[in-house]
Scaffold this active site. Structure first.
Site, PDB file in Angstrom:
ATOM      1  N   ALA A  76       0.844  -1.198   0.041  1.00  0.00           N
ATOM      2  CA  ALA A  76       0.229   0.037   0.354  1.00  0.00           C
ATOM      3  C   ALA A  76       0.602   0.911  -0.520  1.00  0.00           C
ATOM      4  CB  ALA A  76      -0.804   0.618   1.182  1.00  0.00           C
ATOM      5  N   GLY A 119       0.977  -4.810   0.787  1.00  0.00           N
ATOM      6  CA  GLY A 119      -0.503  -4.550  -0.011  1.00  0.00           C
ATOM      7  C   GLY A 119      -0.568  -5.347  -1.405  1.00  0.00           C
ATOM      8  N   GLU A 122      -0.818  -9.412  -0.291  1.00  0.00           N
ATOM      9  CA  GLU A 122      -2.062  -8.851  -0.213  1.00  0.00           C
ATOM     10  C   GLU A 122      -2.970  -9.737  -1.740  1.00  0.00           C
ATOM     11  OE1 GLU A 122      -2.319  -8.260   4.156  1.00  0.00           O
ATOM     12  OE2 GLU A 122      -1.864  -6.477   2.708  1.00  0.00           O
TER      13      GLU A 122
HETATM   14  N1  DAK Z   1       4.736   3.116  -0.683  1.00  0.00           N
HETATM   15  C1  DAK Z   1       4.952   4.485  -1.718  1.00  0.00           C
HETATM   16  N2  DAK Z   1       6.228   4.527  -1.777  1.00  0.00           N
HETATM   17  C2  DAK Z   1       7.270   3.360  -2.228  1.00  0.00           C
HETATM   18  C3  DAK Z   1       6.279   1.811  -1.341  1.00  0.00           C
HETATM   19  C4  DAK Z   1       4.925   1.753  -0.738  1.00  0.00           C
HETATM   20  N3  DAK Z   1       4.318   0.780   0.097  1.00  0.00           N
HETATM   21  N4  DAK Z   1       6.953   1.282  -2.271  1.00  0.00           N
HETATM   22  C5  DAK Z   1       8.506   1.706  -2.880  1.00  0.00           C
HETATM   23  N5  DAK Z   1       7.554   3.214  -3.006  1.00  0.00           N
HETATM   24  C6  DAK Z   1       8.567   4.128  -3.576  1.00  0.00           C
HETATM   25  C7  DAK Z   1       9.953   4.564  -2.729  1.00  0.00           C
HETATM   26  O1  DAK Z   1       9.684   5.646  -1.345  1.00  0.00           O
HETATM   27  C8  DAK Z   1      10.862   5.129  -4.025  1.00  0.00           C
HETATM   28  O2  DAK Z   1      10.458   6.659  -4.374  1.00  0.00           O
HETATM   29  P1  DAK Z   1      11.412   7.590  -4.421  1.00  0.00           P
HETATM   30  O3  DAK Z   1      11.970   7.498  -3.633  1.00  0.00           O
HETATM   31  O4  DAK Z   1      12.081   7.486  -6.001  1.00  0.00           O
HETATM   32  O5  DAK Z   1      10.377   8.673  -4.749  1.00  0.00           O
HETATM   33  C9  DAK Z   1      10.419   4.379  -5.049  1.00  0.00           C
HETATM   34  O6  DAK Z   1       9.552   3.387  -4.763  1.00  0.00           O
HETATM   35  C10 DAK Z   1      11.516   3.138  -5.104  1.00  0.00           C
HETATM   36  O7  DAK Z   1      11.600   2.972  -4.308  1.00  0.00           O
HETATM   37  P2  DAK Z   1      13.349   2.284  -3.350  1.00  0.00           P
HETATM   38  O8  DAK Z   1      13.982   3.679  -4.013  1.00  0.00           O
HETATM   39  O9  DAK Z   1      13.101   2.074  -2.524  1.00  0.00           O
HETATM   40  O10 DAK Z   1      14.158   0.686  -3.915  1.00  0.00           O
HETATM   41  P3  DAK Z   1      15.072  -0.017  -3.370  1.00  0.00           P
HETATM   42  O11 DAK Z   1      14.853  -1.110  -5.112  1.00  0.00           O
HETATM   43  O12 DAK Z   1      15.586  -0.024  -2.959  1.00  0.00           O
HETATM   44  O13 DAK Z   1      13.616  -0.533  -2.325  1.00  0.00           O
HETATM   45  C11 DAK Z   1      11.847  -1.642  -1.977  1.00  0.00           C
HETATM   46  C12 DAK Z   1      12.521  -1.521  -3.190  1.00  0.00           C
HETATM   47  C13 DAK Z   1      10.370  -2.758  -2.128  1.00  0.00           C
HETATM   48  C14 DAK Z   1      12.843  -2.991  -0.828  1.00  0.00           C
HETATM   49  C15 DAK Z   1      11.769  -0.704  -0.749  1.00  0.00           C
HETATM   50  O14 DAK Z   1      11.229   0.269  -1.636  1.00  0.00           O
HETATM   51  C16 DAK Z   1      10.855  -0.929   0.403  1.00  0.00           C
HETATM   52  O15 DAK Z   1      10.798  -1.380   1.176  1.00  0.00           O
HETATM   53  N6  DAK Z   1       9.547  -0.656   0.268  1.00  0.00           N
HETATM   54  C17 DAK Z   1       7.884  -0.776   0.889  1.00  0.00           C
HETATM   55  C18 DAK Z   1       7.996  -1.902   0.818  1.00  0.00           C
HETATM   56  C19 DAK Z   1       6.584  -1.581   2.212  1.00  0.00           C
HETATM   57  O16 DAK Z   1       6.714  -1.810   3.387  1.00  0.00           O
HETATM   58  N7  DAK Z   1       5.460  -2.367   1.937  1.00  0.00           N
HETATM   59  C20 DAK Z   1       4.813  -2.512   2.787  1.00  0.00           C
HETATM   60  C21 DAK Z   1       3.861  -1.183   3.292  1.00  0.00           C
HETATM   61  S1  DAK Z   1       2.231  -0.890   4.149  1.00  0.00           S
HETATM   62  C22 DAK Z   1      -5.670  -1.657   3.351  1.00  0.00           C
HETATM   63  C23 DAK Z   1      -5.131  -2.495   2.577  1.00  0.00           C
HETATM   64  C24 DAK Z   1      -3.707  -2.915   2.584  1.00  0.00           C
HETATM   65  C25 DAK Z   1      -2.528  -2.226   3.710  1.00  0.00           C
HETATM   66  C26 DAK Z   1      -3.150  -1.146   4.557  1.00  0.00           C
HETATM   67  C27 DAK Z   1      -4.756  -1.039   4.817  1.00  0.00           C
HETATM   68  N8  DAK Z   1      -6.487  -1.095   3.617  1.00  0.00           N
HETATM   69  C28 DAK Z   1      -7.290  -1.953   2.846  1.00  0.00           C
HETATM   70  C29 DAK Z   1      -7.011  -0.335   4.954  1.00  0.00           C
HETATM   71  C30 DAK Z   1      -1.072  -2.811   3.008  1.00  0.00           C
HETATM   72  C31 DAK Z   1      -0.231  -1.640   3.675  1.00  0.00           C
HETATM   73  C32 DAK Z   1       0.871  -1.688   3.103  1.00  0.00           C
HETATM   74  O17 DAK Z   1       1.956  -3.063   2.030  1.00  0.00           O
END
Ligand code: DAK
Length: 268
Positions: A76, A119, A122
């Site tokens: 997400a 997400g 998911e």
């Molecule tokens: N959200 C927003 N931006 C994201 C992102 C995300 N989840 N994942 C990556 N990006 C963005 C980064 O900020 C970066 O943007 P810029 O800095 O270039 O502007 C760009 O994508 C490239 O990412 P990285 O530079 O970080 O690339 P790397 O290869 O170094 O790393 C990575 C890739 C995937 C390991 C890293 O980006 C990362 O850890 N991303 C976050 C992964 C994460 O934590 N995912 C879980 C998010 S929480 C719901 C439904 C679902 C959910 C919640 C509620 N409801 C129905 C209410 C789910 C929640 C989640 O998924």
């Protein structure tokens, strides 16, 4: 301009998904490459709309959901959630959009490569057959953000790979490799990265040669295995099996076998 926290409809017409058809297969590609296909509410809204459009389109038998080679979806959109309050999250009711995806009756083949996180994982688990590239990294890293999975991760992942592995993935935030995901039963097949989309399309096209009513009912029955006790599930399966004898496709499929020819299913 102030935005109501009740607003869940998209505010722009940016194309966050791409849709096309290939014969009886409807293909949807997530299209936010700069943020690794992070799932914001607008993308989810567009996705649900398109999935429903394919679900209602009689010429489409199977849906493919793809990301890019680098990311199926990295979760997400964290920027969209970071400063939200509990009440805002509650009132936006984004689960309603996810429910729409859950209700799609036609089989969905996921074409997964790179990151399928949070997400993204998911969403992948909402699909029925999962073709993963050998570069896939799959996980539920919400714990690193001070939260936990919210779109079914604790339930679907646990049912897919069992408690011990689900706890490991969810509580440490570690990513599973494609091979680990295959061994754990989380994905259907792993293929070389260069073939992940074509393989998913091939699988979808093969499924699309089958009877569409049988495809839908078989999907429905398999999903019930997650929700029902064995005896109820068996009873449910039996009823769907009987229903198929009311279709022309059942007569065509069985007669074609006996006549040693290929069946021509009509979805009737
Ligand atoms: N959200 C927003 N931006 C994201 C992102 C995300 N989840 N994942 C990556 N990006 C963005 C980064 O900020 C970066 O943007 P810029 O800095 O270039 O502007 C760009 O994508 C490239 O990412 P990285 O530079 O970080 O690339 P790397 O290869 O170094 O790393 C990575 C890739 C995937 C390991 C890293 O980006 C990362 O850890 N991303 C976050 C992964 C994460 O934590 N995912 C879980 C998010 S929480 C719901 C439904 C679902 C959910 C919640 C509620 N409801 C129905 C209410 C789910 C929640 C989640 O998924």
């Amino acid at each position: 301009m102030t935005t109501s926290i009740l607003e869940t409809k998209p505010m722009t017409s940016e194309q966050l998904i791409l849709a096309e058809t290939d014969g009886a297969v409807g293909v949807i590609t997530l299209n936010r490459p700069k943020v690794l296909n992070a799932l914001n509410p607008e993308l989810m809204h567009q996705l649900a709309e398109q999935m429903e459009a394919f679900d209602h389109d009689e010429s489409i038998y199977v849906i493919v959901l793809a990301g890019s080679e680098r990311a199926f979806a990295a979760g997400a959109d964290i920027g969209d959630m970071a400063d939200r309050s509990t009440i805002e999250m509650y009132m936006r009711d984004q689960f309603a959009t996810w429910e729409r995806v859950k209700k799609i009756k036609k089989p969905i083949v996921a074409a997964v490569s790179g990151f399928a996180l949070g997400g993204g994982c998911e969403l992948m688990m909402h699909c029925d057959v999962i073709i993963a590239s050998d570069t896939s990294q799959i996980g539920q890293p919400e714990i690193n953000l001070g939260v936990m999975p919210g779109a079914g991760g604790t339930q679907r992942l646990t049912k897919a790979i069992g408690k011990a592995q689900a706890m490991d993935v969810i509580l440490t935030g570690r990513f599973l490799s494609a091979t680990e995901a295959l061994d754990a039963g989380l994905v259907s097949r792993v293929v070389p990265v260069e073939h992940f989309f074509t393989e998913a399309l091939k699988v979808a096209k093969k499924m699309a040669t089958k009877g569409p009513i049988a495809l839908r009912l078989a999907k429905e029955a398999v999903l019930k295995a997650h929700e029902m006790h064995l005896s109820e599930g068996l009873e449910y399966e039996r009823k769907l099996f009987y229903i198929l004898f009311a279709t022309e496709d059942q007569k065509e499929g069985m007669h074609a076998f006996m006549e040693k020819r290929k069946p021509e299913f009509k979805g009737k």
